[in-house]
Motif scaffolding. Structure first.
Motif, short mmCIF file in Angstrom:
data_model
loop_
_atom_site.label_atom_id
_atom_site.label_comp_id
_atom_site.label_asym_id
_atom_site.label_seq_id
_atom_site.Cartn_x
_atom_site.Cartn_y
_atom_site.Cartn_z
N ASP A 1 3.18 5.97 -5.11
CA ASP A 1 2.36 5.47 -4.00
C ASP A 1 0.92 5.94 -4.19
OD1 ASP A 1 1.79 4.18 -1.67
OD2 ASP A 1 2.66 5.68 -0.34
N GLU A 2 0.00 5.32 -3.48
CA GLU A 2 -1.41 5.73 -3.53
C GLU A 2 -1.97 5.85 -2.12
OE1 GLU A 2 -3.90 3.31 -5.94
OE2 GLU A 2 -2.82 3.74 -7.81
N LEU A 3 -2.92 6.74 -1.98
CA LEU A 3 -3.59 6.90 -0.69
C LEU A 3 -4.48 5.67 -0.46
CD1 LEU A 3 -3.43 9.30 1.28
CD2 LEU A 3 -5.64 10.04 0.41
N GLN A 4 -4.46 5.13 0.76
CA GLN A 4 -5.23 3.93 1.08
C GLN A 4 -6.18 4.19 2.24
OE1 GLN A 4 -5.10 1.43 -0.83
NE2 GLN A 4 -3.11 1.48 -1.85
N PHE A 5 -7.38 3.65 2.11
CA PHE A 5 -8.39 3.73 3.17
C PHE A 5 -8.26 2.48 4.02
CE2 PHE A 5 -12.84 2.69 4.52
CZ PHE A 5 -13.00 3.74 5.41
N VAL A 6 -8.03 2.67 5.34
CA VAL A 6 -7.84 1.51 6.22
C VAL A 6 -8.77 1.56 7.42
CG1 VAL A 6 -5.43 1.11 5.55
CG2 VAL A 6 -5.94 2.70 7.42
N VAL A 7 -9.14 0.36 7.88
CA VAL A 7 -10.00 0.22 9.06
C VAL A 7 -9.46 -0.93 9.91
CG1 VAL A 7 -12.03 1.03 7.81
CG2 VAL A 7 -11.57 -1.44 7.97
N ALA A 8 -9.94 -1.03 11.14
CA ALA A 8 -9.56 -2.15 12.01
C ALA A 8 -10.28 -3.41 11.54
CB ALA A 8 -9.93 -1.83 13.46
N PRO A 9 -9.74 -4.61 11.82
CA PRO A 9 -10.37 -5.86 11.38
C PRO A 9 -11.81 -6.04 11.87
CG PRO A 9 -8.13 -6.27 12.13
CD PRO A 9 -8.44 -4.85 12.48
N VAL B 1 -4.29 6.95 4.53
CA VAL B 1 -2.85 7.09 4.72
C VAL B 1 -2.11 6.60 3.47
CG1 VAL B 1 -2.92 6.88 7.24
CG2 VAL B 1 -2.78 4.82 5.82
N PRO B 2 -0.89 7.04 3.28
CA PRO B 2 -0.11 6.54 2.14
C PRO B 2 0.07 5.02 2.23
CG PRO B 2 0.92 8.49 3.07
CD PRO B 2 -0.15 8.08 4.02
N GLY B 3 -0.07 4.35 1.10
CA GLY B 3 0.04 2.89 1.09
C GLY B 3 1.36 2.39 1.62
N LEU B 4 2.43 3.12 1.35
CA LEU B 4 3.76 2.74 1.81
C LEU B 4 3.81 2.58 3.32
CD1 LEU B 4 6.80 2.33 1.19
CD2 LEU B 4 7.05 4.81 1.33
N THR B 5 3.01 3.37 4.03
CA THR B 5 3.09 3.39 5.49
C THR B 5 2.31 2.25 6.16
OG1 THR B 5 1.15 4.83 5.76
CG2 THR B 5 3.28 5.90 5.42
N VAL B 6 1.48 1.54 5.40
CA VAL B 6 0.66 0.48 6.01
C VAL B 6 0.90 -0.89 5.38
CG1 VAL B 6 -1.18 1.96 6.90
CG2 VAL B 6 -1.29 1.14 4.54
N GLN B 7 1.97 -1.04 4.64
CA GLN B 7 2.23 -2.32 3.97
C GLN B 7 2.29 -3.47 4.96
OE1 GLN B 7 5.79 -1.78 1.66
NE2 GLN B 7 4.71 -0.90 -0.09
N SER B 8 3.06 -3.32 6.02
CA SER B 8 3.23 -4.43 6.97
C SER B 8 1.94 -4.72 7.72
CB SER B 8 4.36 -4.12 7.95
OG SER B 8 4.08 -2.94 8.69
#
Length: 307
Positions: free
Chosen positions: A162-170, A239-246
């Motif tokens: 898995d990889e760490l992913q940077f996420v934001v709101a739309p 967050v881990p990429g696995l946790t935000v796939q959906s």
């Protein structure tokens, strides 16, 4: 008290004949007589009326007959239970995982249940740092962690990358960017997990190397709460990429690459190196290996050498 001798005694009592009991047990009559004599000597009681030729039981023999039948029935039940375990008609699979690694487990448990519907599955939620101790103390058979345990008694198998992913709101100003640099994140409010981890330390060190302030204005106890808070436009998160796939797939969160921050995280199944795993646990490892072969990257099945 030897169960085989009790079986001989019960055969004589049921056949009411030493010769017929010998034929039933595929033994010689002298061997049967010797076994009964040994049992009588051990118990200090005469079990058959010697004056009778039809194997009549004494009072002591009548009492023993009931207990002998119960013991032999228990042996039969035990053998049947062990056969059911081998054939996976009963048993229990006990695992330990944290909130993050449980997500990896779900498709594997789904496949396992399809193949072994009668096996009970128990997943204990635990802090990742405590899972190796749970395994070593026999509290669970298999643990799922995102680090390699140092104890040489623990065997580990890499099963997911898995990889760490940077996420934001739309609606976030960065949402339409194709990528973003660490230096651009110095003014962002990060929603962080309140449990320290090696991965978090690597992020802190990366920001220091790029001389950029890391603002963790909010710390929350679960990854699920972090995602929901980011969706509400209260900040950004790693967050881990696995946790935000959906969420990434349905557009409720936007994932943006950070070229300077590519942190891989390997998930591992761990168990006691010298353990004799249950039939249920061995079947689970077989499912994990077959699933990895079928799905391919990021699933895998690679044993790590002992430390």
């Amino acid at each position: 008290m030897d169960l085989f001798v009790l079986e001989t005694f019960l055969a004589v009592a049921e056949e009411r004949s030493f010769s017929r009991a010998a034929a039933r047990l595929h033994r010689t009559q002298p061997a049967v007589s010797q076994a009964i004599a040994k049992l009588e000597s051990e118990l200090g009681e005469v079990l058959f009326e010697r004056s009778s030729r039809d194997g009549t039981l004494t009072d002591a023999g009548a009492v023993l007959r009931d207990y002998a039948a119960k013991l032999l029935n228990l042996r039969s039940e035990a053998e049947s239970a062990l056969t059911e375990l081998r054939e996976l008609h009963r048993g229990k699979l006990s695992l330990a995982a944290n909130e993050y690694t449980c997500l990896y487990l779900l498709p594997l448990l789904d496949e396992y249940r399809r193949q072994n519907p009668r096996i009970k599955i128990a997943v204990r939620r635990e802090l990742a740092s405590r899972i190796p101790d749970d395994v070593l103390s026999h509290s669970v058979e298999i643990g799922i962690v995102s680090f390699r345990p140092e104890d040489p008694q623990v065997k580990s198998v890499v099963v997911y990358r898995d990889e760490l992913q940077f996420v934001v709101a739309p609606g976030h100003p960065l949402a339409k960017r194709e990528q973003v640099s660490i230096r651009e994140l110095g003014t962002q409010n990060f929603i962080a997990h309140n449990v320290a981890s090696p991965q978090r330390l690597k992020v802190v060190q990366a920001f220091k190397r790029h001389k950029t302030q890391l603002h963790m204005g909010v710390e929350l106890p679960t990854i699920e709460s972090i995602k929901r808070f980011v969706e509400m436009s209260n900040g950004v998160a790693l967050v881990p990429g696995l946790t935000v796939q959906s969420e990434v797939e349905n557009g409720s969160l936007i994932q943006i690459p950070i070229p300077e921050l590519q942190l891989e995280r390997k998930l591992r199944l761990i168990y006691r190196r010298q353990a004799t795993l249950s039939h249920a646990a061995r079947a689970f490892l077989e499912v994990v290996e077959a699933y990895a072969a079928k799905k391919g990257d990021p699933f895998c099945f690679q044993s790590e050498r002992g430390i």
